[in-house]
Design an enzyme around this catalytic site. Structure first.
Site, short mmCIF file in Angstrom:
data_model
loop_
_atom_site.label_atom_id
_atom_site.label_comp_id
_atom_site.label_asym_id
_atom_site.label_seq_id
_atom_site.Cartn_x
_atom_site.Cartn_y
_atom_site.Cartn_z
N LYS A 188 -5.18 -11.03 -6.95
CA LYS A 188 -6.29 -11.11 -6.00
C LYS A 188 -7.41 -10.14 -6.41
CE LYS A 188 -5.86 -8.66 -2.20
NZ LYS A 188 -5.50 -8.12 -0.88
N LYS B 197 -10.55 -4.14 -4.34
CA LYS B 197 -11.19 -2.88 -4.72
C LYS B 197 -10.22 -1.94 -5.43
CE LYS B 197 -10.62 -0.99 -0.08
NZ LYS B 197 -10.52 -2.10 0.87
N LYS C 271 0.83 -1.22 0.00
CA LYS C 271 0.00 0.00 0.00
C LYS C 271 0.86 1.26 0.00
CE LYS C 271 -4.10 -1.85 2.31
NZ LYS C 271 -4.92 -1.78 3.51
P1 TYM Z 1 -10.66 -6.10 4.33
O1 TYM Z 1 -11.74 -5.13 4.70
O2 TYM Z 1 -9.63 -5.70 3.34
O3 TYM Z 1 -11.32 -7.43 3.79
C1 TYM Z 1 -12.34 -8.12 4.50
C2 TYM Z 1 -12.11 -9.61 4.36
O4 TYM Z 1 -12.16 -10.00 2.98
C3 TYM Z 1 -11.05 -10.83 2.69
N1 TYM Z 1 -10.70 -10.70 1.25
C4 TYM Z 1 -10.58 -11.73 0.41
N2 TYM Z 1 -10.72 -13.05 0.56
C5 TYM Z 1 -10.54 -13.83 -0.51
N3 TYM Z 1 -10.23 -13.36 -1.75
C6 TYM Z 1 -10.07 -12.03 -1.96
N4 TYM Z 1 -9.78 -11.57 -3.17
C7 TYM Z 1 -10.25 -11.15 -0.85
N5 TYM Z 1 -10.16 -9.81 -0.71
C8 TYM Z 1 -10.45 -9.55 0.60
C9 TYM Z 1 -9.95 -10.33 3.59
O5 TYM Z 1 -8.94 -11.30 3.77
C10 TYM Z 1 -10.72 -10.05 4.87
O6 TYM Z 1 -10.85 -11.21 5.65
N6 TYM Z 1 -7.31 -5.99 8.03
C11 TYM Z 1 -8.63 -6.48 7.67
C12 TYM Z 1 -9.73 -6.02 8.63
C13 TYM Z 1 -9.50 -6.28 10.08
C14 TYM Z 1 -9.54 -7.52 10.73
C15 TYM Z 1 -9.33 -7.25 12.11
C16 TYM Z 1 -9.72 -8.83 10.30
C17 TYM Z 1 -9.26 -5.33 11.03
N7 TYM Z 1 -9.17 -5.92 12.24
C18 TYM Z 1 -9.31 -8.27 13.05
C19 TYM Z 1 -9.69 -9.85 11.25
C20 TYM Z 1 -9.48 -9.57 12.61
C21 TYM Z 1 -8.99 -5.97 6.29
O7 TYM Z 1 -8.49 -4.98 5.86
O8 TYM Z 1 -9.95 -6.66 5.66
#
Ligand code: TYM
Length: 337
Positions: A199, A202, A116
């Site tokens: 992957k 967004k 990022k």
């Molecule tokens: P975020 O908001 O980017 O994504 C939410 C969830 O979607 C999953 N994901 C995917 N899984 C499979 N294939 C894909 N192409 C794909 N794109 C996104 C992500 O792995 C995620 O599980 N850091 C985290 C949010 C967070 C969090 C936490 C998660 C903050 N605190 C505590 C678990 C525990 C995030 O940015 O997810």
């Protein structure tokens, strides 16, 4: 809610508006299933969202929209605790303690930050973005979570959580549960429909490869039908040589419950167009009710806000207890009220 159940916790960012298919298949779908068997805590991570600039009105709207989508996907406030991260101040409080336990080099090795910040340029990337994974560590440890259902891209952050929990426990006494990542092999990484080696995300270079759940179903069908495959014609699951077709098969299989082997059989002797056409129908059938359920929650913001208020109260009860224990272990003088 039986407290002898193992605990799960996870979070999703409210930054993009619509969830995409990767979010749903990689994470949210498992959240829905796990609320039946686990003591489940799920949150919309607005503190994480502001690690990149956000328009305040948009952030507020997107936070409600994220909660509405989670409910539309099947989260049930009677079966899980659904809340907004900033409603529980203990996240930021434990986050600070965890910051002070993390090595600068250790934080510098987090690949999501590297990706990022490379995109934004080091000068524009915030310190908040740098310490993002450490706030995530606090999110997980506050609830003494046993498992964390996420996509593959979050694995390194769960590893960091285990490392820091262990460090804290060793230095200051047993305090935190060591969590495990809960990542499904089939859907842990859903790929971009136009670039099936990247992957789905967004921030993808072309919106054509990204399936937003709240898009017009027509648009979704079109994107599925124009998914990149390969010059061969055989419908076969082979990630290495046929990443595009394999991705479509994974999506299809997860949404319908048909196994990959059954699908390969079904499309034997047929062309990719048949597979894509049918998957487009499957997708439309999935997103159409999802969109209307989401809209129904948005049309009733009072109910939505009251679900989130109750969720925050339940979450806070757990988080406050863990924070008090952690503060005590650190050696903070208790505040007299
Ligand atoms: P975020 O908001 O980017 O994504 C939410 C969830 O979607 C999953 N994901 C995917 N899984 C499979 N294939 C894909 N192409 C794909 N794109 C996104 C992500 O792995 C995620 O599980 N850091 C985290 C949010 C967070 C969090 C936490 C998660 C903050 N605190 C505590 C678990 C525990 C995030 O940015 O997810």
């Amino acid at each position: 809610m039986a407290s002898d159940r193992p605990r799960v916790l996870s979070g999703i960012q409210p930054t993009a508006g619509s969830f995409h298919l990767g979010n749903y298949l990689g994470a949210v779908r498992q959240w829905v299933a796990l609320q039946e068997t686990h003591d489940a805590f799920y949150m919309v991570v607005d503190l994480h969202a502001i690690t990149v600039p956000q328009d305040p009105a948009q952030l507020r709207a997107n936070t409600r929209l994220a909660a509405a989508q989670l409910l539309a996907a099947g989260l049930d406030p009677d079966r899980c605790t659904l809340f907004v991260q900033s409603h529980v101040p203990e996240h930021a409080q434990l986050g600070w303690v965890m910051n002070c336990l993390t090595g600068f080099g250790e934080a510098s090795r987090m690949t999501q930050f590297k990706d990022k910040s490379a995109k934004q340029g080091a000068e524009r990337a915030t310190v908040g973005l740098f310490t993002y994974p450490i706030l995530q560590v606090a999110d997980i440890l506050l609830y003494q979570a046993n498992q964390v259902p996420v996509g593959e891209d979050q694995r390194q952050h769960i590893e960091l959580t285990r490392d820091l929990a262990e460090r804290f426990n060793t230095r200051l006494g047993q305090t935190f549960t060591l969590p495990e990542a809960y990542i499904l092999k089939e859907t842990g990484k859903i790929y971009d429909l136009q670039d099936p080696t990247a992957k789905m995300s967004k921030s993808a270079s072309s919106p054509k490869g990204l399936i937003n759940l709240l898009d017009e179903p027509r648009t979704t069908a079109k994107k599925v039908k124009s998914a990149v495959t390969d010059t061969d014609t055989v419908v076969r699951y082979d990630v290495e040589n046929k990443p595009g077709v394999s991705n479509l098969l994974s999506i299809y299989s997860t949404l319908t419950g048909e196994t990959i082997a059954e699908l390969e059989k079904k499309y034997e002797g047929k062309l990719y167009g048949a597979l894509k056409g049918d998957l487009a129908d499957v997708m439309v059938e999935f997103v159409t009710p999802f969109r209307s359920r989401t809209q129904a929650y948005l049309d009733d913001p009072e109910t939505l806000d009251s679900i989130l208020a109750k969720g925050a109260e339940k979450a806070r009860a757990v988080a406050a207890e863990t924070l008090a224990l952690a503060y005590d272990r650190v050696g903070f003088l208790p505040a007299k009220h």
